[in-house]
Design an enzyme around this catalytic site. Structure first.
Site, PDB file in Angstrom:
ATOM      1  N   CYS A  66       0.812  -1.226   0.000  1.00  0.00           N
ATOM      2  CA  CYS A  66       0.000   0.000   0.000  1.00  0.00           C
ATOM      3  C   CYS A  66       0.847   1.278   0.000  1.00  0.00           C
ATOM      4  CB  CYS A  66      -0.992   0.004   1.163  1.00  0.00           C
ATOM      5  SG  CYS A  66      -0.290  -0.257   2.794  1.00  0.00           S
ATOM      6  N   ASP A  96      -7.421   5.694  -1.426  1.00  0.00           N
ATOM      7  CA  ASP A  96      -7.130   4.476  -0.684  1.00  0.00           C
ATOM      8  C   ASP A  96      -6.657   3.378  -1.638  1.00  0.00           C
ATOM      9  OD1 ASP A  96      -7.045   2.310   0.998  1.00  0.00           O
ATOM     10  OD2 ASP A  96      -9.091   2.524   1.756  1.00  0.00           O
ATOM     11  N   HIS A 142      -6.220   0.250  -0.911  1.00  0.00           N
ATOM     12  CA  HIS A 142      -6.572  -1.075  -0.394  1.00  0.00           C
ATOM     13  C   HIS A 142      -7.759  -1.707  -1.135  1.00  0.00           C
ATOM     14  CE1 HIS A 142      -4.322   0.922   2.867  1.00  0.00           C
ATOM     15  NE2 HIS A 142      -3.809  -0.295   3.044  1.00  0.00           N
TER      16      HIS A 142
END
Length: 409
Positions: free
Chosen positions: A93, A291, A293
């Site tokens: 990430c 994000d 993820h």
């Protein structure tokens, strides 16, 4: 026979549908969502140096956010190093956030801050070249393969989580192999930005003589000053910081938010322990972020150079989190295309960030500290990899594609 024909038709339709879905399956949504879940506020919303009124500019705000390149976890790419992982889910990430910050610098460099991406709209060739740099292939200069293997030199095993400073160091090392984008990457040390060192790194000498000469930096369109004889190499400035012990110290919040207002802003890398986000702005006491993820399937360019890019743009309202929930380990990013941009950045930092703070986020000094080792600008080193080949120039990535385009014409 009739039944067999129906079954054949169903099988064919199913196969066709599966093929279509495979191409579009990475696109999480194909139309702009509204910002209904975004709180109504009279306070401005700031996105990478741009101010928005949420009550009047919702559509423009979302277009701005969706135009940023969004890099997420991917799966089914070629194994890193030949035998390593074929997905970065669970560990990549911060690498993806680093890619997003660098991609924003390249967009500003080649397309400008006002450029906007629109679904199904033909984009400039330079957009394709930028995106090509980040594909999950070992021969792309900022791929997950190159970043993970360069991290070995920073003490990180492949598959190990990076922190903000580590990913900044990796980007600095990879940039010296990237002749097309031709960025000077400076990562501050000990919370100190040294003006002298940055100018030493970014100023490139040109040919002598009285008349202005064309810059020798690849793909630079500027002309050198006839008296000074130099031009400026575009700067990616990364400032890793520690804004507290276990939690962010509230004394830094106003200065941290001020950085997102600057026209040179590339946002910030950070998040929570082992959970990285790419922060692109703020509204009141909340940070706005992209994000990484989400695990999507590996995407490669086709033979004609086309990249199905919908999965590289987040087409929904951005995420938000309270600033006080931010882990204190962060890295700020800034892009200065010209020397005047950097001079303005220095002036703004002195006026709005340093002089206003009793406890400074970082220091900005004019000269290289005498007790530090001498500053040596990054250069292409002799390197050994664990499987991926480092390319000498990103131009090589496009030679075959350009030849194909010429033949097609």
């Amino acid at each position: 026979m009739r039944r067999s024909g129906v079954e054949t038709w169903r099988t064919s339709m199913s196969s066709g549908l599966h093929s279509v879905l495979a191409k579009r399956g990475n696109s999480l949504t194909s139309s702009y969502d509204s910002l209904e879940d975004f709180p109504d506020t009279n306070e401005p919303v700031w996105i990478l140096g741009r101010q928005y009124d949420i009550t009047a500019d919702k559509s423009d705000l979302l277009k701005d956010v969706s135009s940023r390149l969004w890099f997420t976890y991917r799966k089914k790419f070629s194994p890193i190093g030949g035998t390593g992982p074929s997905s970065d889910t669970g560990w990549g990430c911060m690498l993806r956030c680093g890619q997003m910050m660098l991609a924003q610098a390249l967009i500003c460099r080649h397309l400008g801050r006002d450029w906007r991406w629109e679904i199904h709209k033909k984009q400039p060739d330079r957009y394709r070249r930028i995106l090509q740099c980040f594909l999950d292939r070992k021969d792309c200069c900022y791929s997950i393969h190159q970043m993970a293997q360069m991290g070995i030199g920073e003490g990180k095993s492949i598959g190990e989580w990076f922190g903000p400073n580590t990913v900044a160091q990796v980007l600095k090392k990879l940039a010296v192999f990237d002749e097309w984008n031709s960025l000077a990457v400076y990562v501050s040390m000990d919370n100190t930005v040294v003006i002298e060192d940055i100018k030493k790194m970014c100023k490139f000498c040109t040919h002598g003589g009285d008349a202005p000469q064309h810059c020798t930096v690849p793909h630079c369109n500027s002309y050198s000053n006839s008296t000074s004889g130099y031009c400026w190499k575009p700067l990616l400035l990364i400032v890793p910081l520690r804004l507290g012990l276990n939690h962010i110290n509230p004394v830094y919040i106003d200065a941290f938010k001020e950085c997102f207002k600057m026209s040179q802003s590339l946002g910030a890398l950070g998040g929570k322990p082992n959970h990285a986000y790419y922060f692109i702005g703020f509204s009141e006491d909340e940070l706005i972020y992209l994000d990484p993820h989400t695990t999507q399937t590996f995407v490669d360019s086709e033979e004609n150079g086309i990249i199905h890019d919908q999965s590289y743009h987040c087409q929904r309202a951005p995420h938000r989190m309270k600033i006080l929930n931010l882990d204190p380990s962060v890295a700020l990013g800034f892009f200065c295309e010209e020397e005047n941009d950097f001079d303005y950045w220095c002036s703004h930092v002195q006026k709005e960030i340093l002089k206003q703070q009793s406890l400074r986020m970082f220091e900005l000094v004019p000269k290289h500290p005498p007790h530090w080792p001498p500053f040596i600008p990054p250069s292409k080193p002799e390197v050994t990899t664990t499987g991926a080949e480092f390319i000498e120039s990103t131009d090589k990535l496009f030679e075959l594609e350009e030849e194909f385009e010429i033949l097609s014409v």
